[in-house]
Every structure is written in structure tokens, then in C-alpha cells.
Motif scaffolding. Structure first.
Motif, PDB file in Angstrom:
ATOM      1  N   THR A  84      -9.872  12.230  49.847  1.00 47.65           N
ATOM      2  CA  THR A  84      -8.657  11.990  50.625  1.00 47.65           C
ATOM      3  C   THR A  84      -8.120  13.187  51.396  1.00 47.65           C
ATOM      4  O   THR A  84      -7.240  13.006  52.232  1.00 47.65           O
ATOM      5  N   LYS A 141      -0.123   9.391  43.477  1.00 40.68           N
ATOM      6  CA  LYS A 141       0.578  10.632  43.113  1.00 40.68           C
ATOM      7  C   LYS A 141       0.971  10.620  41.642  1.00 40.68           C
ATOM      8  O   LYS A 141       0.836  11.634  40.941  1.00 40.68           O
ATOM      9  N   GLU A 192       0.205   5.031  47.732  1.00 40.59           N
ATOM     10  CA  GLU A 192       0.293   6.487  47.748  1.00 40.59           C
ATOM     11  C   GLU A 192       1.148   6.999  46.593  1.00 40.59           C
ATOM     12  O   GLU A 192       0.784   7.968  45.919  1.00 40.59           O
ATOM     13  N   GLU A 193       2.249   6.350  46.347  1.00 39.76           N
ATOM     14  CA  GLU A 193       3.126   6.739  45.235  1.00 39.76           C
ATOM     15  C   GLU A 193       2.416   6.530  43.894  1.00 39.76           C
ATOM     16  O   GLU A 193       2.528   7.351  42.987  1.00 39.76           O
ATOM     17  N   SER A 215      -1.387  14.369  51.262  1.00 39.39           N
ATOM     18  CA  SER A 215      -0.197  14.287  50.408  1.00 39.39           C
ATOM     19  C   SER A 215      -0.511  14.518  48.929  1.00 39.39           C
ATOM     20  O   SER A 215       0.390  14.818  48.160  1.00 39.39           O
ATOM     21  N   TYR A 216      -1.765  14.372  48.536  1.00 37.21           N
ATOM     22  CA  TYR A 216      -2.138  14.571  47.135  1.00 37.21           C
ATOM     23  C   TYR A 216      -2.493  16.024  46.829  1.00 37.21           C
ATOM     24  O   TYR A 216      -2.694  16.405  45.691  1.00 37.21           O
ATOM     25  N   LYS A 217      -2.584  16.821  47.865  1.00 44.11           N
ATOM     26  CA  LYS A 217      -3.071  18.200  47.738  1.00 44.11           C
ATOM     27  C   LYS A 217      -2.246  19.025  46.752  1.00 44.11           C
ATOM     28  O   LYS A 217      -2.802  19.796  45.969  1.00 44.11           O
ATOM     29  N   LYS A 218      -0.936  18.888  46.782  1.00 45.77           N
ATOM     30  CA  LYS A 218      -0.076  19.717  45.928  1.00 45.77           C
ATOM     31  C   LYS A 218      -0.400  19.508  44.445  1.00 45.77           C
ATOM     32  O   LYS A 218      -0.592  20.475  43.703  1.00 45.77           O
ATOM     33  N   ASN A 236      -5.538  12.019  53.854  1.00 43.05           N
ATOM     34  CA  ASN A 236      -4.164  11.995  53.361  1.00 43.05           C
ATOM     35  C   ASN A 236      -3.913  13.242  52.516  1.00 43.05           C
ATOM     36  O   ASN A 236      -4.153  13.230  51.315  1.00 43.05           O
TER      37      ASN A 236
END
Length: 187
Positions: free
Chosen positions: A111, A55, A51-52, A117-120, A115
Motif C-alpha cells: 500500500t 489502521k 482504511e480505518e 496513510s498506514y506508513k506511520k 495509500n
């Protein structure tokens, strides 16, 4: 045989084409390490987890695109027509020449429901893309019209990228770019 040492930038540079073509879910850390010619454990020197890594990939693509897009748009020594020609080359290089299309749109579609978390980073990318086009529109359109037109153009370009991939025909992206040029250059 895996390399002993590589930089974080080199890892990102080698990972991006794999992710663009195969997607996040279909790219294992083992596969990505092979693409980088490093051991899988070396990824964890730079990134705590996948995930990191993703990003960081999205931030890198966003930064590269922004740097190049605004370098063109903010260049006061060239005409709007020349800016559009340079933008076309940039869009072609990033979205058509590279296998897989737009990594931001691909990652969002793949995703977002699994997940978020990548949206931003994905939102920031598209927001900046829209702002860049708004700047080009601002000399010929009222401020209240530029946002809607810019959003429409980004949607059209992203659709063109998708259809270019689906049909393996660059005309879809080129048509979207030509429609954008026509609107921006209107007299």
C-alpha cells in the motif's frame, strides 16, 4: 448465518489472519465480514471505512508485538540467552506459524505507493522492533554500534520471513534468528 453481535476485539482478531494471508487490496469488506460471521454493515458500527479498519489492525498488531517483545526484553529475572529463546518463540508464532508472514511488511509493500496513510503505524512497529533489539545489544556493544546492528537484524529477520513464505521453508527465518542470537550472545 451471520452473528448478531460481536466485539470490536473479536472483529480485529478474525480480520488479522485474512489480511495477513490475502492482503489489503485483495480483501473486501464483504469477505472480511464473512470471516467474522457478521453482516458487512456491522463493520461500520466500529469503523467508518476500510482504511480505518486497516489502521486499527496495524495498531493492534503493533501493540500485541510490543507488549510481548518488551515483556521478554525487560524481564530482569532471566538471562539474555533465555530472552532470545523466548523471542524466537514469539517471532515464530507471529511470523512463521501464521500464514502470510509479517502483516506490517506486507501492508507496507502493498500500500505504500497507493495509500501512505498506514506508513506511520508501520514505521512505529519497526522502530520499536529495532529499539528492542538495541536493548539486548547494549550490554555487549557500544551505543553507537547498537542501532546499526539492530537495524541489520530486523532487516535480516524480515528477509527471512519473506523467503520462508516464498520457499515454504522455515529455515530462512530460523537462520536469521540464529544469526541474531550469535551476535547478541558474542563473548
Amino acid at each position: 448465518m451471520p452473528k448478531i453481535k460481536t466485539s470490536k476485539e473479536e472483529v480485529l482478531k478474525r480480520v488479522i489472519p485474512v489480511l495477513r494471508e490475502r492482503g489489503v487490496q485483495n480483501s473486501s469488506m464483504s469477505e472480511l465480514s464473512k470471516a467474522c460471521e457478521i453482516q458487512k454493515s456491522h463493520f461500520y458500527y466500529y469503523f467508518n471505512n476500510k482504511e480505518e479498519l486497516i489502521k486499527e489492525v496495524l495498531a493492534t498488531v503493533h501493540s500485541y508485538f510490543n507488549h510481548n517483545l518488551f515483556k521478554i526484553i525487560d524481564n530482569e529475572t532471566i538471562s539474555t540467552s533465555e530472552k532470545l529463546m523466548r523471542m524466537e518463540v514469539l517471532l515464530d508464532k507471529i511470523f512463521r506459524v501464521s500464514n502470510g508472514g509479517c502483516i506490517m511488511a506486507n501492508t507496507a509493500l502493498e500500500t505504500m505507493h497507493l495509500n501512505p496513510s498506514y506508513k506511520k503505524e508501520i514505521r512505529l512497529f519497526f522502530q520499536d522492533f529495532i529499539v528492542g533489539i538495541q536493548r539486548l545489544l547494549s550490554s555487549k556493544y557500544a551505543e553507537e554500534d547498537t542501532l546499526e546492528l539492530a537495524e541489520q537484524m530486523v532487516q535480516d529477520i524480515e528477509g527471512g520471513i519473506l523467503l520462508t513464505q516464498v520457499y515454504e521453508d522455515p529455515k530462512y527465518l530460523l537462520n536469521a534468528i540464529n544469526r541474531m542470537k550469535k551476535i547478541i550472545l558474542k563473548d
